[in-house]
Motif scaffolding. Structure first.
Motif, PDB file in Angstrom:
ATOM      1  N   LEU A  11      38.937  35.244  39.609  1.00 29.15           N
ATOM      2  CA  LEU A  11      39.859  36.163  40.278  1.00 29.15           C
ATOM      3  C   LEU A  11      39.693  36.062  41.787  1.00 29.15           C
ATOM      4  N   VAL A  21      44.542  40.041  44.300  1.00 28.16           N
ATOM      5  CA  VAL A  21      44.378  41.044  43.242  1.00 28.16           C
ATOM      6  C   VAL A  21      43.106  41.855  43.512  1.00 28.16           C
ATOM      7  N   ARG A  22      43.239  43.160  43.570  1.00 28.53           N
ATOM      8  CA  ARG A  22      42.057  44.015  43.706  1.00 28.53           C
ATOM      9  C   ARG A  22      41.596  44.400  42.310  1.00 28.53           C
ATOM     10  N   SER A  23      40.360  44.095  42.000  1.00 27.83           N
ATOM     11  CA  SER A  23      39.862  44.365  40.654  1.00 27.83           C
ATOM     12  C   SER A  23      38.488  45.001  40.758  1.00 27.83           C
ATOM     13  N   LEU A  72      36.309  44.281  38.657  1.00 21.83           N
ATOM     14  CA  LEU A  72      35.495  43.293  37.964  1.00 21.83           C
ATOM     15  C   LEU A  72      34.416  42.720  38.885  1.00 21.83           C
ATOM     16  N   GLU A  75      38.676  45.755  31.665  1.00 24.46           N
ATOM     17  CA  GLU A  75      39.162  45.058  32.871  1.00 24.46           C
ATOM     18  C   GLU A  75      38.900  43.561  32.774  1.00 24.46           C
ATOM     19  N   HIS A  77      41.502  42.194  30.439  1.00 29.50           N
ATOM     20  CA  HIS A  77      42.772  42.154  31.166  1.00 29.50           C
ATOM     21  C   HIS A  77      42.834  40.908  32.057  1.00 29.50           C
ATOM     22  N   ALA A  78      41.745  40.654  32.783  1.00 37.38           N
ATOM     23  CA  ALA A  78      41.708  39.482  33.666  1.00 37.38           C
ATOM     24  C   ALA A  78      41.824  38.197  32.854  1.00 37.38           C
TER      25      ALA A  78
END
Lengths: 345, 345
Positions: B191, B198-200, B202, B261, B264-265
């Motif tokens: 990511l 993308v702010r995650s 993770l 999460e 999802h990623a």
């Protein structure tokens, strides 16, 4: 975004592809085809996360070195022979008997598999010559333009019995012994890289010295300290020794073995042979009473045939390394400042 | 012909220059400024060709791994923490107590010294966390475009008392235990690299597991084999285990811990979490009678808080790794073919 599927290119049998580094089936294939047949032994064949071997008697010596030499193959050797010899020699000068080698490969996508295979062959031969086993390894692949063919990092472990050679044992009155002519490695590599059109008889001295050094330690008494004059050459070792001991180290220029063709290459490239890397040389600092015996042991072996006493340690008010020339001149030997010869090892 | 003098550029205090790799005064400066203050211990400070340390009881374990991750710094870690954790974990899963680390750096000319310093800080912290010392090292510098910022190769030695965990000890009826949720490392790095916009939440799970694993080995009985599911992920480990043992390895998909999460990623990137690298996870194959005890020890530690039994070993006519899904489906788990995620470790 990069293509996440990374389908191997059709020529993946002849060159290294990124997928060879994924830790999956293709990595297994690469290792099975190019590495294992050349380095075969029962510990390596296990291919576990770490290799487990018998511990020797004494304390543990550990060393690591990265090899980024260009070209990968040069007169007298290649990056593989260099990696094994360098690691074995670092252990040997520390007074350790090499027990096992770990081999880390970083390969560039597009590397010719034939080159990889030749380098692996050479690693196998050098390891045999030294009598050590490569017991574990790792392979990574980076994209085109993210490495320069291949980089090798080797680590070695060995065991030290008794008091290891150490600069703290060096005394005024000690002599410096060298096992043969200097500067062959650095100049052979530089000539091959910078003047490939020049035909020269110059060859790298790259060789594992552990058997030679073991004979010296077994058969003689009085070795205080040893170091292999690799990067930054003999100059780097004697300047460093002066600094570590606080003593004066004197080198007699006339006594330092140097082949005429090496001297010629150094003059052509404008380099001081004292500052050029060696990969099959050791500087032994010894009790003068033991010098004759040490020389005899060295000269009895092809790797020490050109051995000579090249200098001495003197008491001093301040640490100093000095070169005495044939015509009576003196100059200070300094540790080279930066990179005299890039990518030489 | 290249310029052999290699005068450092004026900004050499802020970036790495080729001359930093020459083994001369500039190398000394770089090591003194960026490396030693962060990894200080009396063995490393000696800066000799090999480090000599006390040998532990038992047999010797040796491991090596190259790290080429991009970006060098990612959510939850960086290449330095990765290198220490990876090497420590390879020793720990082999049943070895880590004794010493050797650090090989290959730096690209132009690397920001601030990045190097942060990575060295991180190496120091990870080594403290693991309770191991970096006792020796080597620094090489290659030109611009010949590496990608920096590559690290770490080797580790440790000592194994008693019978080390080994696939040969795995039996039908054994259970597979995992210490927490999978795929966080590979997906956090991917990511950060592929979708920096993308702010995650993770974060990589990268962590040294040696203290956790030592507790398991000390306080419980019945560990047969361990492996850290790094490159090629959990899928790679179970497929390999099936092959090595000739048994059937069954994973229960519902039981394998996976953060929403992360899942999802993985969906966003089209990846199977089972094939994604972990850097703070261990798969323990154990006697079922010891499972409850092992789970209790794991869950008592933050690094094992999410521990679960995730599968089992069954007798089989032919080696097979199989995933059982929540709705009763079955699929074969294969070792990934090539590089699913390049430059992830």
């Amino acid at each position: 975004m990069t293509d996440l599927t990374h389908t191997p290119s059709p020529d993946h049998s002849n060159t290294v592809v990124l997928a060879h580094g994924g830790g999956g089936q293709l990595t297994d294939q690469l290792v099975a085809q190019s590495v294992l047949p050349r380095l075969t032994n029962d510990v390596l064949a296990d291919l576990l996360d770490a290799a487990v071997v018998d511990a020797g008697p004494g304390r543990l010596a550990l060393t690591i070195d990265g090899y980024v030499v260009q070209p990968l193959e040069f007169p007298g050797g290649d990056i593989g022979r260099l990696a094994i010899s360098g690691t074995v020699n670092d252990l040997a000068v520390s007074g350790a008997a090499p027990a096992a080698i770990a081999l880390g490969l970083i390969l560039e996508e597009g590397l010719d598999r034939a080159v990889l295979d030749r380098v692996m062959d050479s690693i196998g031969r050098a390891a045999d010559e030294a009598g050590v086993r490569v017991v574990t390894g790792d392979t990574k692949v980076v994209g085109r333009g993210q490495a320069d063919g291949m980089y090798i990092t080797t680590a070695g472990v060995g065991f030290v019995s008794g008091e290891p050679p150490h600069p703290g044992r060096v005394r005024a009155g000690d002599v410096l012994i060298l096992n043969g002519p200097i500067a062959d490695h650095g100049l052979a590599v530089m000539l091959a890289r910078e003047m490939p059109e020049v035909r020269s008889v110059l060859r790298s001295d790259v060789a594992p010295l552990n058997r030679l050094i073991a004979k010296v330690l077994e058969r003689t008494d009085g070795v205080r300290f040893m170091r292999d004059p690799t990067r930054s050459g003999v100059a780097g070792v004697v300047a460093d020794l002066a600094e570590r001991t606080g003593l004066r180290i004197v080198l007699e220029q006339e006594a330092v073995p140097l082949r005429p063709e090496t001297n010629h290459a150094a003059e052509m490239l404008g380099l001081d042979p004292l500052e050029v890397a060696n990969e099959g040389k050791v500087i032994i600092v010894a009790d003068p009473a033991a010098a004759a015996e040490i020389l005899a042991v060295l000269r009895d072996d092809p790797l020490g045939a050109g051995a000579a006493v090249v200098g001495r340690v003197e008491a001093a008010d301040a640490p100093l390394a000095e070169l005495h020339t044939a015509i009576g001149g003196r100059r200070i030997i300094q540790k080279p400042y930066g990179e005299q010869l890039p990518r030489i090892c």
